[in-house]
Design an enzyme around this catalytic site. Structure first.
Site, mmCIF file in Angstrom:
data_model
loop_
_atom_site.group_PDB
_atom_site.id
_atom_site.type_symbol
_atom_site.label_atom_id
_atom_site.label_comp_id
_atom_site.label_asym_id
_atom_site.label_seq_id
_atom_site.Cartn_x
_atom_site.Cartn_y
_atom_site.Cartn_z
ATOM 1 N N ASP A 215 0.824 -1.204 0.000
ATOM 2 C CA ASP A 215 0.000 0.000 0.000
ATOM 3 C C ASP A 215 0.863 1.260 0.000
ATOM 4 O OD1 ASP A 215 -2.787 1.244 0.587
ATOM 5 O OD2 ASP A 215 -1.513 2.082 2.150
ATOM 6 N N GLU A 269 1.420 -0.557 -4.988
ATOM 7 C CA GLU A 269 0.500 0.527 -5.295
ATOM 8 C C GLU A 269 1.375 1.765 -5.527
ATOM 9 O OE1 GLU A 269 -3.425 2.818 -3.507
ATOM 10 O OE2 GLU A 269 -1.765 2.317 -2.168
#
Length: 552
Positions: A215, A269
């Site tokens: 993330d 990401e």
């Protein structure tokens, strides 16, 4: 235990996999409390295997106060009680493997929860303590330190700093949180932070996880000087996005992932506009792949899509990495809604709330976009519910909204709840089989009654339904040799607004993004089209339609 299931699987399975994102809170509720859980997922693993995907990516399922839907992790080695137990997670991984499904878990290196044991210790220890060096505690500026240490702003709105209180109740130091105040940023200059995250990776890899999704992968490294970064600041280097030091983290993670007999995958990401900087994360000693947000953000426009596809393939080829293609996820407006608007691009700001939407048009384009995605070289990500044709739910009452973006912007940005509404499985009224009969609570976000026609049960086996279409497209993709590998060639440009390319010997894809029908090429048979009416005897490809073709 962890490696037996994949003895015959390709070592680099992630290169052309179809990966399905499971948002656990909204997938399926097994215990009737209105919140999705691991029991619900386990019950529907056969559905996912039948859909035809290769892997499942789980948004965070760890112990968390849920201030940001689990992206505020309190303990990576425990499952949040709302979702189940560690034993259930281990059983889920084993059951998924038995069905041929890989498992990817989420890791959030930029921050932890303010309830994490480290942060609680840092608060209790006070200024100057060693525990505070795991985070970014600083004295404030101005008289009595009443102003934040710098001008950084939170991604979720408002200042990126919150002031603490000392034991005597007096105002104390400030701490950095680039997201919500409940998500203090970690200091990756501290060796203990690095060691802990590598230990977390081993914990889940040893339990059979086939990879991790990282993330906010560009953000963990910070300029230790914490300089202001206002509108007049120099554009580079950024004080906390895409700093060169961040690559040291992922090189260490890659070495760890490669140390397993069956190497694990690292998936980032990575939100970056510069394709060269983006490709740095995919060098052979870093991540295996990263999300393609340029493609997700691209409008439904042939010329724009061609530019993005060319740039994507070139950037990935430069480092030998597979491209990825994605249309929706838990952070963005569902693409059935986006594609039904006058402006079909996606922007994180304000999300075009309540802009006029033609859902019939959006659905038609979504079907065409799927075939385009699946025909491109690389890996494809699906977001739960897109196989049912679900749209963004924009009329959630304010009192029920939970996204911190909504609350921190005072409602000017409605946030991401609309793409996170629990899935409809069966029946003709909420909860549509999301929760079992006799559930003690309604789904945590309300479902539209119109979804009665969009449940998995209502679409199962129905010719022309979105679910039937997804299953057929994924089945054909698995069996088509031309859709494996990197071979890709544009066809000579023909009608304006049309994209055409070949993959392998005799297989081609034609996507008509124009507003009018175009001729289908002579001597080609339609393998599958996004419009069910396109088949034998049809010599035109309608507007907003994609077809897979095989030359006779």
């Amino acid at each position: 235990m962890a490696d037996q299931h994949a003895a015959a699987e390709p070592a680099e399975w992630w290169r052309d996999a179809v990966i399905y994102q499971v948002y656990p809170r909204s997938f399926a509720d097994g215990d009737g409390d209105g919140i999705g859980d691991l029991t619900g997922v386990r019950d529907r693993l056969p559905y996912l295997a039948d859909l035809g995907v290769n892997a499942l990516w789980f948004s965070p399922w760890y112990a968390s106060p849920q201030a940001d839907a689990g992206y505020d992790v309190a303990d990576y080695r425990r499952i949040d009680p709302a979702f189940g137990t560690l034993e259930q997670a281990e059983a889920l991984i084993a059951e998924a493997h038995a069905l041929g499904l890989k498992i990817i878990v989420d890791v959030v290196p930029n921050h932890v929860s303010d309830r994490h044991a480290w942060f609680q210790e840092a608060l209790a220890a006070g200024p100057g303590a060693e525990a505070r060096d795991l985070f970014w505690f600083r004295a404030g500026r101005g008289p009595h330190g009443a102003l934040p240490p710098n001008d950084w702003q939170s991604v979720f709105g408002g200042p990126a700093w919150t002031r603490t209180r000392n034991r005597d109740g007096a105002p104390g130091e400030w701490y950095l949180h680039l997201f919500a105040p409940e998500q203090p940023d970690l200091n990756w200059n501290n060796a203990k932070v690095r060691e802990e995250h590598e230990s977390v990776l081993r914990f889940w890899f040893d339990r059979g996880a086939d990879g991790v999704r990282i993330d906010s992968a560009t953000m963990p490294a910070k300029d230790p000087a914490l300089p202001d970064f206002g509108p007049d600041a120099s554009p580079a280097p950024h004080p906390y996005i895409d700093r060169d030091e961040v690559h040291e983290i992922y090189r260490a993670w890659r070495a760890l992932a490669d140390s397993y007999p069956r190497p694990r995958a690292l998936i980032g990401e990575v939100w970056l506009a510069d394709p060269k900087r983006f490709a740095h994360y995919l060098r052979p000693d870093e991540m295996h792949s990263a999300f393609n947000f340029d493609y997700l953000n691209c409008p439904w426009d042939a010329a724009a899509l061609r530019r993005v596809i060319d740039a994507t393939l070139a950037a990935h080829a430069s480092v030998g990495a597979p491209a990825t293609w994605v249309l929706s996820n838990h952070d963005v407006t569902r693409h059935v809604t986006r594609y039904g608007r006058a402006d079909t691009s996606f922007g994180l700001s304000l999300r075009q709330h309540k802009a006029p939407t033609d859902l019939e048009l959006g659905t038609r384009r979504a079907r065409a976009a799927l075939l385009l995605d699946l025909a491109l070289p690389g890996c494809v990500y699906l977001y739960q519910g897109e196989e049912l044709g679900l749209w963004e739910v924009e009329d959630i009452p304010d009192a029920l909204r939970q996204d911190p973006i909504f609350h921190r912007t005072g409602g000017t940005d409605i946030g991401r709840d609309g793409c996170r509404v629990p899935l409809p499985w069966s029946g003709d009224a909420p909860p549509f089989g999301f929760s079992p009969a006799g559930a003690s609570a309604p789904p945590w976000l309300p479902q539209p009654r119109q979804w009665a026609a969009y449940t998995a049960q209502a679409q199962d086996g129905r010719p022309g339904s979105m679910l039937t279409f997804y299953r057929e497209a994924l089945r054909l993709r698995r069996g088509e040799a031309g859709l494996r590998g990197a071979d890709f060639r544009w066809l000579p440009e023909g009608s304006p607004g049309v994209l055409g390319f070949t993959r392998g010997d005799g297989f081609s894809c034609l996507a008509n993004l124009s507003g009018a029908p175009v001729p289908l090429p002579a001597g080609a048979d339609v393998v599958l089209a996004s419009d069910p009416g396109v088949g034998p005897g049809v010599d035109e490809l309608p507007a907003d339609t994609t077809a897979w073709l095989r030359q006779r």
